[in-house]
Design a protein around this motif. Sequence first.
Motif, PDB file in Angstrom:
ATOM      1  N   ALA A  94      57.560  62.335  79.411  1.00 26.72           N
ATOM      2  CA  ALA A  94      56.179  61.509  79.255  1.00 26.72           C
ATOM      3  C   ALA A  94      56.764  60.777  80.783  1.00 26.72           C
ATOM      4  O   ALA A  94      57.082  59.901  80.042  1.00 26.72           O
ATOM      5  CB  ALA A  94      55.870  60.732  77.619  1.00 26.72           C
ATOM      6  N   HIS A  95      55.848  60.961  81.544  1.00 25.68           N
ATOM      7  CA  HIS A  95      56.103  60.448  82.778  1.00 25.68           C
ATOM      8  C   HIS A  95      57.465  60.616  83.451  1.00 25.68           C
ATOM      9  O   HIS A  95      58.010  59.115  83.613  1.00 25.68           O
ATOM     10  CB  HIS A  95      55.821  59.000  82.842  1.00 25.68           C
ATOM     11  CG  HIS A  95      55.178  58.689  84.374  1.00 25.68           C
ATOM     12  ND1 HIS A  95      55.545  57.769  84.611  1.00 25.68           N
ATOM     13  CD2 HIS A  95      53.722  58.870  84.543  1.00 25.68           C
ATOM     14  CE1 HIS A  95      54.704  57.642  86.001  1.00 25.68           C
ATOM     15  NE2 HIS A  95      53.507  58.202  86.019  1.00 25.68           N
ATOM     16  N   PRO A  96      57.747  61.772  83.904  1.00 24.71           N
ATOM     17  CA  PRO A  96      59.300  61.455  84.675  1.00 24.71           C
ATOM     18  C   PRO A  96      59.337  61.490  85.995  1.00 24.71           C
ATOM     19  O   PRO A  96      59.640  62.220  86.627  1.00 24.71           O
ATOM     20  CB  PRO A  96      60.222  63.116  84.194  1.00 24.71           C
ATOM     21  CG  PRO A  96      58.911  63.650  83.557  1.00 24.71           C
ATOM     22  CD  PRO A  96      57.575  63.151  83.531  1.00 24.71           C
ATOM     23  N   CYS A  97      59.065  60.316  86.015  1.00 24.33           N
ATOM     24  CA  CYS A  97      58.390  59.598  88.001  1.00 24.33           C
ATOM     25  C   CYS A  97      59.632  59.260  88.594  1.00 24.33           C
ATOM     26  O   CYS A  97      59.367  58.519  89.732  1.00 24.33           O
ATOM     27  CB  CYS A  97      57.175  59.602  88.228  1.00 24.33           C
ATOM     28  SG  CYS A  97      56.147  60.107  87.587  1.00 24.33           S
ATOM     29  N   ASP A  98      60.990  58.949  88.169  1.00 26.00           N
ATOM     30  CA  ASP A  98      62.232  58.492  88.633  1.00 26.00           C
ATOM     31  C   ASP A  98      63.164  58.762  88.580  1.00 26.00           C
ATOM     32  O   ASP A  98      63.084  59.923  87.802  1.00 26.00           O
ATOM     33  CB  ASP A  98      61.381  56.803  88.690  1.00 26.00           C
ATOM     34  CG  ASP A  98      62.548  56.230  87.009  1.00 26.00           C
ATOM     35  OD1 ASP A  98      62.991  57.632  86.483  1.00 26.00           O
ATOM     36  OD2 ASP A  98      62.599  55.370  86.699  1.00 26.00           O
ATOM     37  N   GLU A  99      64.343  58.637  89.529  1.00 26.85           N
ATOM     38  CA  GLU A  99      65.811  58.819  89.650  1.00 26.85           C
ATOM     39  C   GLU A  99      66.069  59.018  87.949  1.00 26.85           C
ATOM     40  O   GLU A  99      66.821  60.197  87.496  1.00 26.85           O
ATOM     41  CB  GLU A  99      66.760  58.489  90.623  1.00 26.85           C
ATOM     42  CG  GLU A  99      67.661  59.257  90.324  1.00 26.85           C
ATOM     43  CD  GLU A  99      68.496  58.598  91.190  1.00 26.85           C
ATOM     44  OE1 GLU A  99      69.855  59.344  91.479  1.00 26.85           O
ATOM     45  OE2 GLU A  99      68.272  58.037  92.857  1.00 26.85           O
ATOM     46  N   ALA A 127      47.656  59.205  80.636  1.00 27.90           N
ATOM     47  CA  ALA A 127      47.757  60.622  79.969  1.00 27.90           C
ATOM     48  C   ALA A 127      48.442  60.878  80.165  1.00 27.90           C
ATOM     49  O   ALA A 127      48.924  61.943  79.140  1.00 27.90           O
ATOM     50  CB  ALA A 127      46.799  60.865  81.572  1.00 27.90           C
ATOM     51  N   ALA A 128      50.046  60.446  80.876  1.00 28.32           N
ATOM     52  CA  ALA A 128      51.557  61.643  80.558  1.00 28.32           C
ATOM     53  C   ALA A 128      51.761  61.308  79.098  1.00 28.32           C
ATOM     54  O   ALA A 128      52.219  62.321  77.764  1.00 28.32           O
ATOM     55  CB  ALA A 128      52.700  61.031  81.080  1.00 28.32           C
ATOM     56  N   ILE A 187      55.878  72.418  84.319  1.00 29.96           N
ATOM     57  CA  ILE A 187      55.622  70.712  84.625  1.00 29.96           C
ATOM     58  C   ILE A 187      53.904  71.303  83.671  1.00 29.96           C
ATOM     59  O   ILE A 187      52.860  72.357  84.376  1.00 29.96           O
ATOM     60  CB  ILE A 187      55.192  70.502  85.861  1.00 29.96           C
ATOM     61  CG1 ILE A 187      56.284  70.843  86.816  1.00 29.96           C
ATOM     62  CG2 ILE A 187      54.158  69.238  86.079  1.00 29.96           C
ATOM     63  CD1 ILE A 187      56.817  70.269  88.260  1.00 29.96           C
ATOM     64  N   VAL A 188      53.270  69.791  83.200  1.00 33.67           N
ATOM     65  CA  VAL A 188      51.809  69.900  82.709  1.00 33.67           C
ATOM     66  C   VAL A 188      51.975  68.892  83.344  1.00 33.67           C
ATOM     67  O   VAL A 188      52.138  67.215  83.814  1.00 33.67           O
ATOM     68  CB  VAL A 188      52.211  69.613  81.025  1.00 33.67           C
ATOM     69  CG1 VAL A 188      50.810  69.145  80.416  1.00 33.67           C
ATOM     70  CG2 VAL A 188      53.067  71.157  80.787  1.00 33.67           C
ATOM     71  N   LEU A 206      58.228  68.692  81.632  1.00 32.90           N
ATOM     72  CA  LEU A 206      58.240  67.328  82.259  1.00 32.90           C
ATOM     73  C   LEU A 206      56.225  67.013  82.657  1.00 32.90           C
ATOM     74  O   LEU A 206      55.139  67.608  83.070  1.00 32.90           O
ATOM     75  CB  LEU A 206      58.816  67.731  83.903  1.00 32.90           C
ATOM     76  CG  LEU A 206      60.065  68.440  83.695  1.00 32.90           C
ATOM     77  CD1 LEU A 206      60.312  68.140  85.478  1.00 32.90           C
ATOM     78  CD2 LEU A 206      60.769  67.099  83.866  1.00 32.90           C
ATOM     79  N   VAL A 207      55.673  65.988  81.982  1.00 32.71           N
ATOM     80  CA  VAL A 207      54.462  65.692  81.535  1.00 32.71           C
ATOM     81  C   VAL A 207      54.610  65.022  82.257  1.00 32.71           C
ATOM     82  O   VAL A 207      54.724  63.314  82.621  1.00 32.71           O
ATOM     83  CB  VAL A 207      54.262  65.824  80.307  1.00 32.71           C
ATOM     84  CG1 VAL A 207      52.600  65.317  80.075  1.00 32.71           C
ATOM     85  CG2 VAL A 207      54.586  66.517  79.478  1.00 32.71           C
ATOM     86  N   GLY A 208      53.309  64.949  83.775  1.00 37.20           N
ATOM     87  CA  GLY A 208      52.775  63.729  84.499  1.00 37.20           C
ATOM     88  C   GLY A 208      52.897  64.083  85.423  1.00 37.20           C
ATOM     89  O   GLY A 208      52.205  64.884  86.219  1.00 37.20           O
ATOM     90  N   PRO A 209      52.163  62.913  87.029  1.00 40.60           N
ATOM     91  CA  PRO A 209      51.383  63.899  87.647  1.00 40.60           C
ATOM     92  C   PRO A 209      52.138  64.642  88.770  1.00 40.60           C
ATOM     93  O   PRO A 209      53.507  64.209  88.894  1.00 40.60           O
ATOM     94  CB  PRO A 209      51.210  62.235  89.068  1.00 40.60           C
ATOM     95  CG  PRO A 209      51.597  61.283  87.361  1.00 40.60           C
ATOM     96  CD  PRO A 209      52.472  61.493  86.232  1.00 40.60           C
TER      97      PRO A 209
END
Length: 311
Positions: free
Chosen positions: A25-30, A80-81, A72-73, A49-52
Amino acid sequence: MSAHEKYDVLIAAARALPRLKVAVAHPCDESAIRGALEAAELGLIEPILVGPTAKIVAAAASCGVDISRCEIVDAPHSHAAADAAVKLVLEGKAEAVMKGSLHTDELMAAVVRRDGGLRTARRVSHCFVMDVPNHPDALIITDAAINIAPDLEAKVDIVQNAIDLCHALRQPEARVAILSAMETVNPKVPSTIEAAALCKMADRGQITGGIVDGPLALDNAIDLGAAKIKRIVSPVAGRANILVVPDLEAGNMLAKSLTFLANADAAGIVLGAKAPVILTSRADSVTTRLASCAVASLVADAARKTLAIKS
């Protein structure tokens, strides 16, 4: 011998299983991207990978990792993620949920939602599986992250979740110490009364699969010499591999004391839902992240076997 020999055993056992399909859920950083990809490279998980999408791609590019093989979803934001990750489990497309770069509360709100969440009849609780140097067994500490001040009814589920985890980790015996500040029942110390009640509930089959003893102080729960000095004769005293704390504050302090004073590592897992939830921290080492995924894989495997027996 490895500094993480207990985690090495868990990781080796999980690598022998089919890859666990995990909705991240929301893997948006390193940190979140690397954690998922390292577990995938080791053969532990198959991450979704779920997120923007744009943020996920940018995070992967910034740390130089290849996510071309990952599904990627797209989800517009972290809330939302979390919802989408839970939905993937409900649809049978994922077998576990993993926290990415969002707050634990945000993810758990989606997990425990009454409508569309992953609730079961069992109370959801958190366990640390700790690899403490120079201690013979991996230690399960519960609950240090979700249930703030659990009552007796909640503690029954917390204890049962920990016992089930112990068996999923292929430990031959679940030895449960209900911790307090002392090893005698004192009417002025509520945790000692709850400990006594939990032990009797285990005697009566309301808690199954483990040997439960308490109240026990930390020293005589994990050290045979301390138990002998206090003349405590018990299959648990001095040999506990599950430590049940009175409340979240005590558990958090215990886990962090072991981490920062004894160089222990703490893999985190949430149990009691329809699927395991992998909780990682930005401060976690690579080994700890991999161990958390390994623990989830072993829990999911145990659940599959239980379902097969029932059907």
